[in-house]
Write a protein that holds these residues in place. Structure first.
Motif, PDB file in Angstrom:
ATOM      1  N   SER A 160       0.825  -1.205   0.000  1.00  0.00           N
ATOM      2  CA  SER A 160       0.000   0.000   0.000  1.00  0.00           C
ATOM      3  C   SER A 160       0.861   1.259   0.000  1.00  0.00           C
ATOM      4  O   SER A 160       0.634   2.186  -0.788  1.00  0.00           O
ATOM      5  CB  SER A 160      -0.928   0.007   1.216  1.00  0.00           C
ATOM      6  OG  SER A 160      -1.746  -1.145   1.242  1.00  0.00           O
ATOM      7  N   ALA A 161       1.857   1.292   0.890  1.00  0.00           N
ATOM      8  CA  ALA A 161       2.690   2.482   1.034  1.00  0.00           C
ATOM      9  C   ALA A 161       3.519   2.756  -0.216  1.00  0.00           C
ATOM     10  O   ALA A 161       3.568   3.892  -0.711  1.00  0.00           O
ATOM     11  CB  ALA A 161       3.613   2.331   2.245  1.00  0.00           C
TER      12      ALA A 161
ATOM     13  N   TYR B  67      -3.494   7.914  -8.198  1.00  0.00           N
ATOM     14  CA  TYR B  67      -3.950   7.865  -6.812  1.00  0.00           C
ATOM     15  C   TYR B  67      -4.940   6.714  -6.588  1.00  0.00           C
ATOM     16  O   TYR B  67      -5.058   6.190  -5.470  1.00  0.00           O
ATOM     17  CB  TYR B  67      -4.615   9.177  -6.412  1.00  0.00           C
ATOM     18  CG  TYR B  67      -3.637  10.256  -6.011  1.00  0.00           C
ATOM     19  CD1 TYR B  67      -3.207  10.369  -4.687  1.00  0.00           C
ATOM     20  CD2 TYR B  67      -3.124  11.150  -6.942  1.00  0.00           C
ATOM     21  CE1 TYR B  67      -2.310  11.349  -4.304  1.00  0.00           C
ATOM     22  CE2 TYR B  67      -2.218  12.139  -6.574  1.00  0.00           C
ATOM     23  CZ  TYR B  67      -1.819  12.232  -5.246  1.00  0.00           C
ATOM     24  OH  TYR B  67      -0.914  13.206  -4.873  1.00  0.00           O
TER      25      TYR B  67
ATOM     26  N   SER C  85      -5.899  -1.584   9.622  1.00  0.00           N
ATOM     27  CA  SER C  85      -5.033  -0.520  10.145  1.00  0.00           C
ATOM     28  C   SER C  85      -3.712  -0.449   9.383  1.00  0.00           C
ATOM     29  O   SER C  85      -3.188   0.650   9.148  1.00  0.00           O
ATOM     30  CB  SER C  85      -4.763  -0.752  11.637  1.00  0.00           C
ATOM     31  OG  SER C  85      -4.032  -1.952  11.854  1.00  0.00           O
TER      32      SER C  85
ATOM     33  N   ILE D 155      -4.470   1.120   5.835  1.00  0.00           N
ATOM     34  CA  ILE D 155      -4.753   2.559   5.944  1.00  0.00           C
ATOM     35  C   ILE D 155      -3.476   3.331   6.271  1.00  0.00           C
ATOM     36  O   ILE D 155      -3.189   4.376   5.668  1.00  0.00           O
ATOM     37  CB  ILE D 155      -5.831   2.819   7.004  1.00  0.00           C
ATOM     38  CG1 ILE D 155      -7.180   2.263   6.531  1.00  0.00           C
ATOM     39  CG2 ILE D 155      -5.940   4.311   7.302  1.00  0.00           C
ATOM     40  CD1 ILE D 155      -8.292   2.382   7.556  1.00  0.00           C
ATOM     41  N   ALA D 156      -2.687   2.812   7.211  1.00  0.00           N
ATOM     42  CA  ALA D 156      -1.442   3.484   7.586  1.00  0.00           C
ATOM     43  C   ALA D 156      -0.483   3.537   6.392  1.00  0.00           C
ATOM     44  O   ALA D 156       0.186   4.555   6.159  1.00  0.00           O
ATOM     45  CB  ALA D 156      -0.777   2.763   8.756  1.00  0.00           C
TER      46      ALA D 156
ATOM     47  N   LEU E 289      -1.280   3.498   3.154  1.00  0.00           N
ATOM     48  CA  LEU E 289      -1.786   4.453   2.164  1.00  0.00           C
ATOM     49  C   LEU E 289      -1.537   5.892   2.607  1.00  0.00           C
ATOM     50  O   LEU E 289      -1.130   6.734   1.793  1.00  0.00           O
ATOM     51  CB  LEU E 289      -3.286   4.233   1.939  1.00  0.00           C
ATOM     52  CG  LEU E 289      -3.673   2.950   1.188  1.00  0.00           C
ATOM     53  CD1 LEU E 289      -5.186   2.786   1.169  1.00  0.00           C
ATOM     54  CD2 LEU E 289      -3.124   2.960  -0.235  1.00  0.00           C
ATOM     55  N   ILE E 290      -1.759   6.174   3.885  1.00  0.00           N
ATOM     56  CA  ILE E 290      -1.518   7.528   4.385  1.00  0.00           C
ATOM     57  C   ILE E 290      -0.048   7.906   4.221  1.00  0.00           C
ATOM     58  O   ILE E 290       0.280   9.019   3.777  1.00  0.00           O
ATOM     59  CB  ILE E 290      -1.943   7.649   5.864  1.00  0.00           C
ATOM     60  CG1 ILE E 290      -3.468   7.562   5.987  1.00  0.00           C
ATOM     61  CG2 ILE E 290      -1.429   8.955   6.470  1.00  0.00           C
ATOM     62  CD1 ILE E 290      -3.966   7.529   7.420  1.00  0.00           C
ATOM     63  N   LEU E 291       0.837   6.974   4.550  1.00  0.00           N
ATOM     64  CA  LEU E 291       2.273   7.232   4.407  1.00  0.00           C
ATOM     65  C   LEU E 291       2.630   7.504   2.954  1.00  0.00           C
ATOM     66  O   LEU E 291       3.285   8.511   2.633  1.00  0.00           O
ATOM     67  CB  LEU E 291       3.067   6.033   4.931  1.00  0.00           C
ATOM     68  CG  LEU E 291       4.576   6.062   4.669  1.00  0.00           C
ATOM     69  CD1 LEU E 291       5.226   7.261   5.358  1.00  0.00           C
ATOM     70  CD2 LEU E 291       5.225   4.759   5.120  1.00  0.00           C
TER      71      LEU E 291
ATOM     72  N   TYR F  87       0.693   8.254   0.289  1.00  0.00           N
ATOM     73  CA  TYR F  87       0.020   9.426  -0.284  1.00  0.00           C
ATOM     74  C   TYR F  87       0.638  10.727   0.240  1.00  0.00           C
ATOM     75  O   TYR F  87       0.741  11.712  -0.491  1.00  0.00           O
ATOM     76  CB  TYR F  87      -1.466   9.401   0.048  1.00  0.00           C
ATOM     77  CG  TYR F  87      -2.283   8.478  -0.815  1.00  0.00           C
ATOM     78  CD1 TYR F  87      -1.999   8.311  -2.168  1.00  0.00           C
ATOM     79  CD2 TYR F  87      -3.366   7.775  -0.277  1.00  0.00           C
ATOM     80  CE1 TYR F  87      -2.762   7.472  -2.958  1.00  0.00           C
ATOM     81  CE2 TYR F  87      -4.140   6.931  -1.069  1.00  0.00           C
ATOM     82  CZ  TYR F  87      -3.825   6.779  -2.405  1.00  0.00           C
ATOM     83  OH  TYR F  87      -4.585   5.948  -3.192  1.00  0.00           O
ATOM     84  N   THR F  88       1.041  10.727   1.504  1.00  0.00           N
ATOM     85  CA  THR F  88       1.662  11.926   2.066  1.00  0.00           C
ATOM     86  C   THR F  88       2.964  12.242   1.344  1.00  0.00           C
ATOM     87  O   THR F  88       3.230  13.391   0.970  1.00  0.00           O
ATOM     88  CB  THR F  88       1.941  11.736   3.572  1.00  0.00           C
ATOM     89  OG1 THR F  88       0.700  11.528   4.266  1.00  0.00           O
ATOM     90  CG2 THR F  88       2.641  12.956   4.159  1.00  0.00           C
TER      91      THR F  88
ATOM     92  N   SER G  79       2.299  13.108  -2.478  1.00  0.00           N
ATOM     93  CA  SER G  79       1.644  14.411  -2.595  1.00  0.00           C
ATOM     94  C   SER G  79       2.621  15.539  -2.284  1.00  0.00           C
ATOM     95  O   SER G  79       2.594  16.594  -2.934  1.00  0.00           O
ATOM     96  CB  SER G  79       0.442  14.492  -1.651  1.00  0.00           C
ATOM     97  OG  SER G  79      -0.555  13.551  -2.014  1.00  0.00           O
TER      98      SER G  79
END
Length: 207
Positions: free
Chosen positions: A76-77, A108, A127, A130-131, A133-135, A137-138, A141
């Motif tokens: 994901s990351a 994306y 979890s 999600i973690a 993907l957040i990492l 995408y941050t 971006s």
């Protein structure tokens, strides 16, 4: 088969060669000489954070039984780090048109499907996905925000075919990277233990 095909878009066997191709192409396509170093730092930081989180759990049991968290989902990351940047670069010839924004949006969207595939195949918890993907995408971006004023030279059809040749061949071959096994072996050596921590052991501590 559908989920396994999607999950391959986050496999290191595909992402690392693709990231190397980006590294080789960026100097010829970006108007900003710093773009290359931004990219190397972005992808390298994602890999480092994911690896450290896995080593922390596999070697030292650092995780969360409550949230069923054993480290960032690497698929994901890393996919969320690479694909938005990849589509940004490939869509350079589209200028600032809505088609370019649509192409970047696809970049994306791909990681979302990768994350969904990791859940469907029961490789990760919610979890962890999600973690991850957040990492990713941050980081991607932040990279794209830093490139807002950067002009990207378009690819000719021949250049586009050459850039996609290796990723397409790897997808056709379907070989999966052994990154997890390598990190498990490394974690055991670093921690000085006989066997890596497992999710079952972590969750048993919740009972």
């Amino acid at each position: 088969m559908y989920w396994k095909t999607l999950t391959y878009f986050g496999d290191s066997m595909l992402l690392i060669p693709t990231a190397i191709i980006l590294t080789l192409v960026i100097p010829f396509k970006s108007s900003d000489k710093r773009t290359l170093w931004y990219w190397i730092m972005t992808f390298g930081l994602a890999g480092l954070i994911v690896s450290l989180s896995k080593i922390a759990f596999l070697g030292f049991g650092i995780g969360s039984a409550r949230f069923n968290f054993t480290g960032f989902s690497g698929h994901s990351a890393m996919s969320a780090t690479l694909w938005p940047v990849m589509l940004w670069l490939l869509s350079g010839r589209l200028g600032t048109s809505r088609w370019r924004y649509a192409a970047i949006a696809v970049g994306y969207f791909i990681p979302l499907m990768v994350g969904a595939s990791r859940l469907a195949l029961h490789y990760h918890s919610t979890s962890e996905v999600i973690a991850g993907l957040i990492l990713g995408y941050t980081l991607s971006s932040a990279f794209l925000m830093a490139q807002r004023s950067t002009a990207v030279r378009g690819f000719s059809l021949l250049q586009l075919a050459a850039a996609l040749a290796i990723p397409l061949m790897l997808m056709g071959h379907g070989r999966i990277a052994t990154t997890q096994q390598f990190l498990a072996h490394l974690s055991v050596k670093i921690a000085g233990i006989e066997h890596p921590w497992t999710r079952a052991k972590l969750l048993s501590m919740r009972d």
